[in-house]
Design an enzyme around this catalytic site. Structure first.
Site, PDB file in Angstrom:
ATOM      1  CG  ASN A  29      -5.741 -37.617  56.004  1.00 51.08           C
ATOM      2  OD1 ASN A  29      -7.463 -38.440  56.442  1.00 51.08           O
ATOM      3  ND2 ASN A  29      -5.051 -37.943  55.495  1.00 51.08           N
ATOM      4  CD  GLU A  53      -8.545 -44.266  51.151  1.00 45.54           C
ATOM      5  OE1 GLU A  53      -7.270 -44.309  51.402  1.00 45.54           O
ATOM      6  OE2 GLU A  53      -8.961 -43.094  51.173  1.00 45.54           O
ATOM      7  CB  CYS A  86      -4.893 -41.541  51.290  1.00 42.07           C
ATOM      8  SG  CYS A  86      -6.579 -41.611  50.867  1.00 42.07           S
TER       9      CYS A  86
HETATM   10  O1  G3H Z   1      -6.292 -39.340  52.425  1.00 44.73           O
HETATM   11  C1  G3H Z   1      -6.948 -39.394  52.008  1.00 44.73           C
HETATM   12  C2  G3H Z   1      -8.104 -38.790  51.279  1.00 44.73           C
HETATM   13  O2  G3H Z   1      -9.604 -39.617  50.676  1.00 44.73           O
HETATM   14  C3  G3H Z   1      -7.509 -37.746  50.326  1.00 44.73           C
HETATM   15  O3  G3H Z   1      -8.534 -37.309  49.993  1.00 44.73           O
HETATM   16  O4  G3H Z   1      -7.651 -36.030  48.013  1.00 44.73           O
HETATM   17  O5  G3H Z   1      -8.938 -34.592  48.242  1.00 44.73           O
HETATM   18  O6  G3H Z   1      -6.404 -34.888  49.817  1.00 44.73           O
HETATM   19  P1  G3H Z   1      -8.169 -35.480  49.128  1.00 44.73           P
END
Ligand code: G3H
Length: 496
Positions: free
Chosen positions: A169, A264, A298
């Site tokens: 992502n 993570e 996430c």
């Molecule tokens: O998908 C996991 C990422 O660490 C989320 O990052 O809060 O900038 O979308 P974000």
């Protein structure tokens, strides 16, 4: 355009090369891995299927290059990173184009990801100069029984070779969030990009190549997880793993050796809404938090826990905002775009069907075409439904109505995840008490969960991960303390 201009050397025919020893190479395997465009569901790009032998060579080169890099002055390491950041931003469009084609990220968000990544690299260089430029001095006579005869100087030194494994992502941003801290701290870096997103990552790596980093210091191997996945994560040459992704991280942490891990692994971020909340603010954040990048974050809001007395009003406001979301291809910059793969769409559909069978209220009709799933709000979800606990990673959001704050906190804490959560209330005292009670790495008060700004600490509890990220924490995590103790023949105060 991707694969042209300065990027022409990273592709051979229709297959993108891998990066090792400062060069773009074809794998001896003669095999490639196809990347399916989530929108067209047809092959978009091909990358090399690297072999274990090639991984071994990359590790040897990384080890050798790291020794010299660790002795390169810190200000010079920072200069390299600043240069890479500038090149990355200069080439934001071709990289963003890959993100659109490989992971169906809306065009505007794809550009934002690359620019944010350039900023992250520059900030890391600056932060690194400050953090790593400082050490500590301890004197012995503060500990009982000691004279002032020992001086301990400690500073941070690199770990060695860092293996970075980002998720689909954010294949650029969550790659540089590992690469930049590793490099500024004096480590070598081996990147294994996700298959979806690998071509964007290869373009990003080329920007580091153009910045002139020493040969072998940075490498990027592509290929099948079944061939090189475990081989990489269990490789004796790896001194640290920084991984972002799903359950695979749990398996990696069980197999990896005695090395620092930064993991993570997703979340089921709860949004707790109290009666006194600003309901327009709540609705705006539920829609942004739940549906941006089609819920494939996430940190997306993944369950709304709302006091019964305000639930009807909030659900109506959210529905009205959802009706305005544009749905379609990423090239047209739609809000909701196809999810990353057919298997992902099937998984999301499984959660929706389970909720339907168990009696959830559908606020919109369920609709899917290929990998494109229309945004869906499920009301009156109960704890016996899978969607109450599982992470859809798609544009489907459950609402659970609660009778008390305790019920909301209890649901949040019963999850096996503990990444972020949020609480909406005008009462800061209640907000603080709820934040303290929520078993998550971060709690946002009156805003949806989010990782950024990128220098904020970012960490998950339970199955959401181990270690803390964010620029400063990542730099610290990718170093170890080295001490030198000066021993005087007699206490220093005996002189004079
Ligand atoms: O998908 C996991 C990422 O660490 C989320 O990052 O809060 O900038 O979308 P974000």
């Amino acid at each position: 355009m991707a694969g042209t201009g300065v990027f022409a050397e990273i592709i051979d025919g229709e297959v993108y090369k891998y990066y090792a020893d400062g060069e773009w190479k074809k794998s001896a395997s003669g095999k490639s891995v196809s990347i399916i465009n989530p929108t067209t569901r047809t092959p978009q790009y091909k990358v090399q299927a690297c072999t274990q032998e090639e991984v071994n060579k990359v590790m040897d080169a990384a080890k050798a290059a790291q020794k010299l890099w660790a002795r390169t002055p810190l200000w010079k390491r920072a200069e390299f990173l600043h240069k890479a950041a500038a090149i990355l931003k200069e080439h934001k469009n071709p990289i963003a184009e890959c993100l659109v084609k490989e992971i169906a990220k809306p065009a505007k968000d794809a550009v934002t990801e690359v620019v944010r990544s350039g900023d992250l690299v520059s900030y890391t260089a600056e932060d690194g100069v400050r953090i790593l430029g400082e050490g500590k001095l301890l004197v012995s006579d503060s500990f009982p029984g000691n004279e002032r005869s020992k001086y301990c100087l400690s500073s941070k030194v690199p770990l060695g070779v860092v293996l970075a494994i980002p998720p689909f992502n954010y294949p650029v941003n969550l790659a540089v969030s590992k690469i930049a801290p590793a490099l500024i701290a004096g480590n070598a870096l081996v990147l294994k990009p996700p298959t979806q997103g690998a071509v964007a990552a290869l373009h990003m790596i080329h920007c580091f190549h153009l910045a002139g980093f020493p040969k072998g210091l940075i490498s990027c191997v592509t290929g099948k997880g079944s061939e090189i996945g475990d081989f990489l994560t269990m490789h004796p040459g790896v001194n640290c793993i920084s991984f972002t992704g799903g359950d695979t991280g749990i398996a990696i942490s069980k197999k990896a050796g005695m090395i620092p891990l930064q993991m993570e692994l997703g979340g089921k971020d709860a949004c707790i809404v109290l009666e006194d909340a600003d309901l327009d603010l709540v609705a705006a954040n539920i829609v942004k938090g739940g549906y941006s990048y089609s819920g494939q974050r996430c940190t997306a809001v993944k369950v709304v826990l709302i006091m019964e007395s305000v639930a009807d009003a909030v659900v109506e406001k959210v529905k009205a905002k959802m009706a305005k979301l544009s749905i379609g291809p990423p090239e047209e910059n739609c809000d909701i775009t196809p999810v990353v793969s057919e298997s992902s769409a099937n998984f999301i559909e499984g959660l929706v069907m389970d909720a339907k069978q168990k009696g959830a209220t559908f606020c919109q009709e369920y609709r899917r075409e290929g990998n494109l799933i229309w945004p869906l709000l499920l009301d009156h979800v109960r704890p016996d439904m899978r969607i109450a606990w599982e992470e859809p990673f798609g544009p489907v959001l459950p609402v659970i109505r609660i009778g008390s704050v305790e019920e909301g906190v209890h649901h949040c804490n019963a999850s096996n995840f503990g990444l972020q959560g949020c609480v909406f209330t005008r009462d800061i005292n209640k907000a603080m008490m709820i934040s303290d009670a929520m078993e998550t790495g971060t709690v946002q008060i009156n805003s949806a969960p989010a990782r950024g700004p990128d220098h904020f600490p970012f960490q998950g509890l339970k199955d959401s991960g181990i270690g803390s990220q964010g620029i400063t924490n990542s730099i610290n995590m990718m170093t170890k303390i080295k001490s030198t103790v000066i021993n005087l023949p007699s206490p220093s105060y005996t002189v004079g």
